[in-house]
Scaffold this motif. Structure first.
Motif, PDB file in Angstrom:
ATOM      1  N   ASP A  91      -1.432  20.674   3.227  1.00  0.00           N
ATOM      2  CA  ASP A  91      -0.597  21.039   4.357  1.00  0.00           C
ATOM      3  C   ASP A  91      -1.011  20.291   5.621  1.00  0.00           C
ATOM      4  OD1 ASP A  91      -2.938  22.337   4.959  1.00  0.00           O
ATOM      5  OD2 ASP A  91      -2.108  24.334   4.935  1.00  0.00           O
ATOM      6  N   VAL A  92      -0.101  20.337   6.600  1.00  0.00           N
ATOM      7  CA  VAL A  92      -0.335  19.693   7.890  1.00  0.00           C
ATOM      8  C   VAL A  92       0.314  20.553   8.971  1.00  0.00           C
ATOM      9  CG1 VAL A  92       1.714  18.237   7.671  1.00  0.00           C
ATOM     10  CG2 VAL A  92      -0.087  17.556   9.219  1.00  0.00           C
ATOM     11  N   ILE A  93      -0.330  20.591  10.119  1.00  0.00           N
ATOM     12  CA  ILE A  93       0.243  21.248  11.287  1.00  0.00           C
ATOM     13  C   ILE A  93       0.099  20.287  12.460  1.00  0.00           C
ATOM     14  CG2 ILE A  93      -1.893  22.462  11.904  1.00  0.00           C
ATOM     15  CD1 ILE A  93      -0.016  24.817  12.758  1.00  0.00           C
ATOM     16  N   ALA A  94       1.149  20.162  13.271  1.00  0.00           N
ATOM     17  CA  ALA A  94       1.122  19.184  14.359  1.00  0.00           C
ATOM     18  C   ALA A  94       1.943  19.683  15.540  1.00  0.00           C
ATOM     19  CB  ALA A  94       1.653  17.835  13.884  1.00  0.00           C
ATOM     20  N   ALA A  95       1.606  19.185  16.722  1.00  0.00           N
ATOM     21  CA  ALA A  95       2.355  19.487  17.948  1.00  0.00           C
ATOM     22  C   ALA A  95       2.558  18.196  18.722  1.00  0.00           C
ATOM     23  CB  ALA A  95       1.588  20.497  18.794  1.00  0.00           C
ATOM     24  N   LYS A  96       3.642  18.146  19.488  1.00  0.00           N
ATOM     25  CA  LYS A  96       3.966  16.945  20.265  1.00  0.00           C
ATOM     26  C   LYS A  96       4.412  17.354  21.663  1.00  0.00           C
ATOM     27  CE  LYS A  96       7.858  14.052  20.160  1.00  0.00           C
ATOM     28  NZ  LYS A  96       8.811  13.233  19.417  1.00  0.00           N
ATOM     29  N   LEU A  97       3.940  16.623  22.646  1.00  0.00           N
ATOM     30  CA  LEU A  97       4.398  16.765  24.022  1.00  0.00           C
ATOM     31  C   LEU A  97       5.179  15.508  24.356  1.00  0.00           C
ATOM     32  CD1 LEU A  97       4.386  18.261  26.751  1.00  0.00           C
ATOM     33  CD2 LEU A  97       2.270  17.024  27.282  1.00  0.00           C
ATOM     34  N   GLY A  98       6.431  15.666  24.806  1.00  0.00           N
ATOM     35  CA  GLY A  98       7.251  14.489  25.023  1.00  0.00           C
ATOM     36  C   GLY A  98       8.189  14.601  26.209  1.00  0.00           C
ATOM     37  N   ARG A  99       8.871  13.506  26.461  1.00  0.00           N
ATOM     38  CA  ARG A  99       9.858  13.423  27.532  1.00  0.00           C
ATOM     39  C   ARG A  99      11.035  12.619  27.014  1.00  0.00           C
ATOM     40  NH1 ARG A  99      12.176  10.752  31.804  1.00  0.00           N
ATOM     41  NH2 ARG A  99      11.978  11.679  33.881  1.00  0.00           N
ATOM     42  N   TYR A 100      12.250  13.056  27.375  1.00  0.00           N
ATOM     43  CA  TYR A 100      13.415  12.272  26.976  1.00  0.00           C
ATOM     44  C   TYR A 100      14.090  11.658  28.193  1.00  0.00           C
ATOM     45  CZ  TYR A 100      16.508  16.275  28.067  1.00  0.00           C
ATOM     46  OH  TYR A 100      17.186  17.295  28.688  1.00  0.00           O
ATOM     47  N   PHE A 101      14.880  10.619  27.943  1.00  0.00           N
ATOM     48  CA  PHE A 101      15.558   9.849  28.982  1.00  0.00           C
ATOM     49  C   PHE A 101      17.014   9.671  28.585  1.00  0.00           C
ATOM     50  CE2 PHE A 101      11.191   8.542  28.493  1.00  0.00           C
ATOM     51  CZ  PHE A 101      10.687   8.501  29.790  1.00  0.00           C
ATOM     52  N   TRP A 102      17.936   9.948  29.508  1.00  0.00           N
ATOM     53  CA  TRP A 102      19.356   9.657  29.268  1.00  0.00           C
ATOM     54  C   TRP A 102      19.569   8.171  29.524  1.00  0.00           C
ATOM     55  CZ3 TRP A 102      22.493  12.856  26.906  1.00  0.00           C
ATOM     56  CH2 TRP A 102      22.264  14.229  26.970  1.00  0.00           C
ATOM     57  N   LEU A 103      20.067   7.459  28.521  1.00  0.00           N
ATOM     58  CA  LEU A 103      20.315   6.028  28.673  1.00  0.00           C
ATOM     59  C   LEU A 103      21.776   5.739  28.984  1.00  0.00           C
ATOM     60  CD1 LEU A 103      18.131   4.682  25.734  1.00  0.00           C
ATOM     61  CD2 LEU A 103      17.502   4.983  28.131  1.00  0.00           C
ATOM     62  N   VAL A 175      23.186  20.583  10.383  1.00  0.00           N
ATOM     63  CA  VAL A 175      22.576  20.221   9.101  1.00  0.00           C
ATOM     64  C   VAL A 175      22.421  18.710   9.114  1.00  0.00           C
ATOM     65  CG1 VAL A 175      23.458  22.202   7.805  1.00  0.00           C
ATOM     66  CG2 VAL A 175      24.842  20.132   7.970  1.00  0.00           C
ATOM     67  N   GLY A 176      21.457  18.215   8.358  1.00  0.00           N
ATOM     68  CA  GLY A 176      21.251  16.780   8.397  1.00  0.00           C
ATOM     69  C   GLY A 176      20.538  16.239   7.180  1.00  0.00           C
ATOM     70  N   VAL A 177      20.571  14.925   7.073  1.00  0.00           N
ATOM     71  CA  VAL A 177      19.864  14.209   6.019  1.00  0.00           C
ATOM     72  C   VAL A 177      19.174  13.014   6.672  1.00  0.00           C
ATOM     73  CG1 VAL A 177      21.913  12.847   5.408  1.00  0.00           C
ATOM     74  CG2 VAL A 177      20.081  13.136   3.733  1.00  0.00           C
ATOM     75  N   GLY A 178      17.973  12.707   6.197  1.00  0.00           N
ATOM     76  CA  GLY A 178      17.252  11.584   6.767  1.00  0.00           C
ATOM     77  C   GLY A 178      16.237  11.013   5.797  1.00  0.00           C
ATOM     78  N   TYR A 179      15.691   9.895   6.177  1.00  0.00           N
ATOM     79  CA  TYR A 179      14.625   9.250   5.413  1.00  0.00           C
ATOM     80  C   TYR A 179      13.437   9.117   6.347  1.00  0.00           C
ATOM     81  CZ  TYR A 179      12.455   6.250   1.935  1.00  0.00           C
ATOM     82  OH  TYR A 179      11.613   5.733   0.986  1.00  0.00           O
ATOM     83  N   GLN A 180      12.256   9.507   5.882  1.00  0.00           N
ATOM     84  CA  GLN A 180      11.113   9.604   6.779  1.00  0.00           C
ATOM     85  C   GLN A 180       9.818   9.226   6.071  1.00  0.00           C
ATOM     86  OE1 GLN A 180      10.024  13.674   7.739  1.00  0.00           O
ATOM     87  NE2 GLN A 180       9.378  13.064   9.782  1.00  0.00           N
ATOM     88  N   ASP A 181       8.940   8.555   6.811  1.00  0.00           N
ATOM     89  CA  ASP A 181       7.571   8.327   6.353  1.00  0.00           C
ATOM     90  C   ASP A 181       6.713   9.357   7.061  1.00  0.00           C
ATOM     91  OD1 ASP A 181       5.273   7.260   5.263  1.00  0.00           O
ATOM     92  OD2 ASP A 181       5.055   5.757   6.837  1.00  0.00           O
ATOM     93  N   SER A 182       6.017  10.186   6.290  1.00  0.00           N
ATOM     94  CA  SER A 182       5.198  11.251   6.877  1.00  0.00           C
ATOM     95  C   SER A 182       3.758  11.116   6.391  1.00  0.00           C
ATOM     96  CB  SER A 182       5.757  12.616   6.472  1.00  0.00           C
ATOM     97  OG  SER A 182       5.483  12.856   5.102  1.00  0.00           O
ATOM     98  N   GLU A 183       2.967  12.144   6.648  1.00  0.00           N
ATOM     99  CA  GLU A 183       1.559  12.146   6.227  1.00  0.00           C
ATOM    100  C   GLU A 183       1.422  11.991   4.712  1.00  0.00           C
ATOM    101  OE1 GLU A 183       2.226  14.394   9.905  1.00  0.00           O
ATOM    102  OE2 GLU A 183       3.001  14.694   7.892  1.00  0.00           O
ATOM    103  N   PHE A 184       2.436  12.421   3.963  1.00  0.00           N
ATOM    104  CA  PHE A 184       2.349  12.397   2.507  1.00  0.00           C
ATOM    105  C   PHE A 184       3.277  11.362   1.881  1.00  0.00           C
ATOM    106  CE2 PHE A 184       1.364  16.787   3.896  1.00  0.00           C
ATOM    107  CZ  PHE A 184       0.009  16.758   3.617  1.00  0.00           C
ATOM    108  N   GLY A 185       3.675  10.370   2.648  1.00  0.00           N
ATOM    109  CA  GLY A 185       4.472   9.279   2.103  1.00  0.00           C
ATOM    110  C   GLY A 185       5.949   9.358   2.446  1.00  0.00           C
ATOM    111  N   ASP A 186       6.692   8.366   1.958  1.00  0.00           N
ATOM    112  CA  ASP A 186       8.131   8.283   2.216  1.00  0.00           C
ATOM    113  C   ASP A 186       8.851   9.431   1.529  1.00  0.00           C
ATOM    114  OD1 ASP A 186       7.113   5.922   3.058  1.00  0.00           O
ATOM    115  OD2 ASP A 186       8.580   4.651   2.081  1.00  0.00           O
ATOM    116  N   GLY A 187      10.004   9.799   2.093  1.00  0.00           N
ATOM    117  CA  GLY A 187      10.788  10.834   1.443  1.00  0.00           C
ATOM    118  C   GLY A 187      12.142  11.052   2.080  1.00  0.00           C
TER     119      GLY A 187
END
Length: 196
Positions: A91-103, A175-187
């Motif tokens: 398992d993995v647990i993570a947190a992120k602090l971020g900022r977004y910008f309107w382009l 709802v969504g679908v995506g492709y992602q590389d994570s801590e445990f590989g592509d998926g």
């Protein structure tokens, strides 16, 4: 003549007051609309969700969420449980602090600092990283893509990426679908989210 000047002055004063009242009423309505939008926040950064992913070496279940605590700043996090093909679980647990910008209309970018802890089986390690994403909203569809870099304290570093599309059924559910590389590989990832 004095009477005409007085009447003309009174008319100008009345028109000025009415105009000022209409303008301030319009400005107040605009301000209230902006306040309502700000209090709700941007849906892409205010949600709770769940996902399942099929990785190269197993499957994972993901619980995630994000909260825009002071526009345009947000905090997000996730918990992932990975069942590998050899019968063990990580398992993995993570947190992120971020900022977004309107382009531009419907197009946003975000950047953030991520940190957390991951169980790689024999090794448990903390990590930190940076990531950036682009999101384009077109009617009910939101297309996204992003890149990141992660440094595992006891396991080297990794470049990660993601891309996909979310469909907003209404303003609260996607709802969504995506492709992602994570801590445990592509998926491939399937997800559902509730936005607030």
């Amino acid at each position: 003549m004095k009477l005409q000047v007085s009447v003309l002055s009174a008319a100008i004063a009345t028109v000025s007051l009415v105009s000022a009242g209409l303008f301030s009423g319009s400005a107040l309505a605009q301000q209230q609309q902006q306040t309502q939008q700000q209090s709700r926040g941007y849906a892409a950064y205010n949600y709770v969700g769940a996902a399942v992913a099929d990785h190269d070496g197993g499957d994972s279940i993901l619980l995630e969420g994000s909260y825009e605590f002071k526009s345009p700043y947000f905090v997000s996090g996730y918990y992932r449980n990975f069942d590998n093909d050899f019968g063990s679980s990580n398992d993995v647990i993570a947190a992120k602090l971020g900022r977004y910008f309107w382009l531009s209309q419907g197009l946003t970018a975000d950047a953030g600092l991520r940190m957390g802890h991951v169980d790689f089986g024999q090794n448990d390690t903390g990590f930190w990283g940076v990531e950036a994403n682009l999101r384009q909203r077109i009617e009910q569809f939101e297309f996204y893509g992003g890149l990141g870099w992660v440094d595992y304290f006891d396991a080297g570093s990794d470049n990660q990426y993601q891309l996909g599309v979310n469909y907003y059924i209404n303003s609260d559910v996607s709802v969504g679908v995506g492709y992602q590389d994570s801590e445990f590989g592509d998926g491939v990832r399937l997800r559902g989210s509730y936005h607030f």
